[in-house]
Write an enzyme that holds these catalytic residues in place. Sequence first.
Site, PDB file in Angstrom:
ATOM      1  N   HIS A   1       9.608   6.486  -2.477  1.00  0.00           N
ATOM      2  CA  HIS A   1       8.662   5.565  -2.979  1.00  0.00           C
ATOM      3  C   HIS A   1       8.658   5.594  -4.130  1.00  0.00           C
ATOM      4  O   HIS A   1       7.565   4.224  -4.569  1.00  0.00           O
ATOM      5  CB  HIS A   1       6.882   7.098  -3.109  1.00  0.00           C
ATOM      6  CG  HIS A   1       5.777   6.392  -2.021  1.00  0.00           C
ATOM      7  ND1 HIS A   1       5.399   5.185  -2.563  1.00  0.00           N
ATOM      8  CD2 HIS A   1       4.666   7.070  -1.945  1.00  0.00           C
ATOM      9  CE1 HIS A   1       4.434   5.431  -2.544  1.00  0.00           C
ATOM     10  NE2 HIS A   1       4.187   6.370  -1.402  1.00  0.00           N
TER      11      HIS A   1
ATOM     12  N   ASP B   1       7.319   1.186  -0.776  1.00  0.00           N
ATOM     13  CA  ASP B   1       5.532   1.287  -1.018  1.00  0.00           C
ATOM     14  C   ASP B   1       5.736   2.102   1.299  1.00  0.00           C
ATOM     15  O   ASP B   1       6.118   1.140   1.585  1.00  0.00           O
ATOM     16  CB  ASP B   1       5.079  -0.004  -1.179  1.00  0.00           C
ATOM     17  CG  ASP B   1       4.521   0.305  -2.566  1.00  0.00           C
ATOM     18  OD1 ASP B   1       4.566   1.106  -2.633  1.00  0.00           O
ATOM     19  OD2 ASP B   1       4.826  -0.998  -2.445  1.00  0.00           O
TER      20      ASP B   1
END
Length: 425
Positions: free
Chosen positions: A397, A401
């Site tokens: 992450h 995204d």
Amino acid sequence: MAKYKFKLPDIGEGIAEAEVVAWHVKVGDEIEEDQGIADMMTDKATVEMESPVTGTVVELNGEEGDMLAIGSVLAVIETDEIPDEEEDPPAAAAKLSEERAREEAKAAAEAAAEEPEEAEPEPVEETPVAEPTPEPGVAPTRVMASPAVRKRAAELGVDLANVKPQAGERIRHSDLDQYLTYGATYLTPGSGRKRDDEEIKVIGLRRKIAENMAASKRNIPHFTYVEEIDVTALEATRADLNATRGDRPKLTVLPLIIAAICKTLPDFPMINATYDDEAGRVTRHGSVHLGMATQTDTGLIVPVIADAQDKNVWQLAMEIARLSDAARTGKATQAELTGGTLTLTSLGPLGGIATTPVINRPQVAIIGPNKIVERPVIVDGEIEARKLMNLSISCDHRVVDGYDAASYVQALKTLLETPVLIFAD
């Protein structure tokens, strides 16, 4: 007779130490020149150490699992040969037999290509089977099961009184499967058995896997996205290709998935990337060096299909077979185990409903196709039998995204559900 000190040679750039994975000799053994002494593991590969002299082993330094520094004495050999004791052993003592590995892997791939399709089992007529007669003075155990289950149990020599139903009182085929798979775990209460405790030292590849997985989960904020994909057309395409394959290897679904992955990645460069934590730099790779997570007797190994984007499905099938065999036989070279930019992990028929795979650091994503199942689906208002597969992707992450991961999987879904697009320019 002279005593020759065999020192651990430099077995890789930047390598300061190596782990003793296995000894092939013991003190007192007579050995020949070039005979294997030990397997040593570094961060990059497992290397067999070969004796540079003929003689008798009089000393071995270290136990399996110990770390030895480069240049330290690995073994002492009593020999008639008089090499310079302070001289490092020749580099040939640490060489890997790459040519032999390639030949064996090629032969294994050709053998795999000749494996016949699995035939569908012929239906068995279900006939009732008489209950066994209880012993005198012993109350019979009440067993509820269909005639088909009773017949199958009788053929397998299984006493249904020992099988525990998992739902309700009736024993089903699934309960019999569980009993056959796990044995005493599914016996009725009071009739089970236990195993003795055992301690296993975590060394070699198993230790490396533990360290790498812990580092990955500790340093990478994972998230996983799962999508259902209709692979009915993909499976039909695979069947058509296999029907006309000639002397080429039999296609599984993996080469088609890899081809689709490579075709979609140029539009999503953040997926095919590596992240250097210390430098704070992401490298988006132009070429797809795809890691193939492969289960071996010693643990999970990830050989790499270099430049997967340049290979057609038949070439991908051959590389999968070759690299899988090299990994399982311990013949994969350092070059074949490093440099991956993205990993594919599949448990095949054990794939389950969904997986949450752990990223192969420093990569930023890993893709996990799950098993294909046939289920009824409503299509244009009609119920049809369709082949469905869940596909998982875990991402870093810090780099990827959620929207980007979902968008990539949707693009991949489009190709897998319309496989003609995989082959379109």
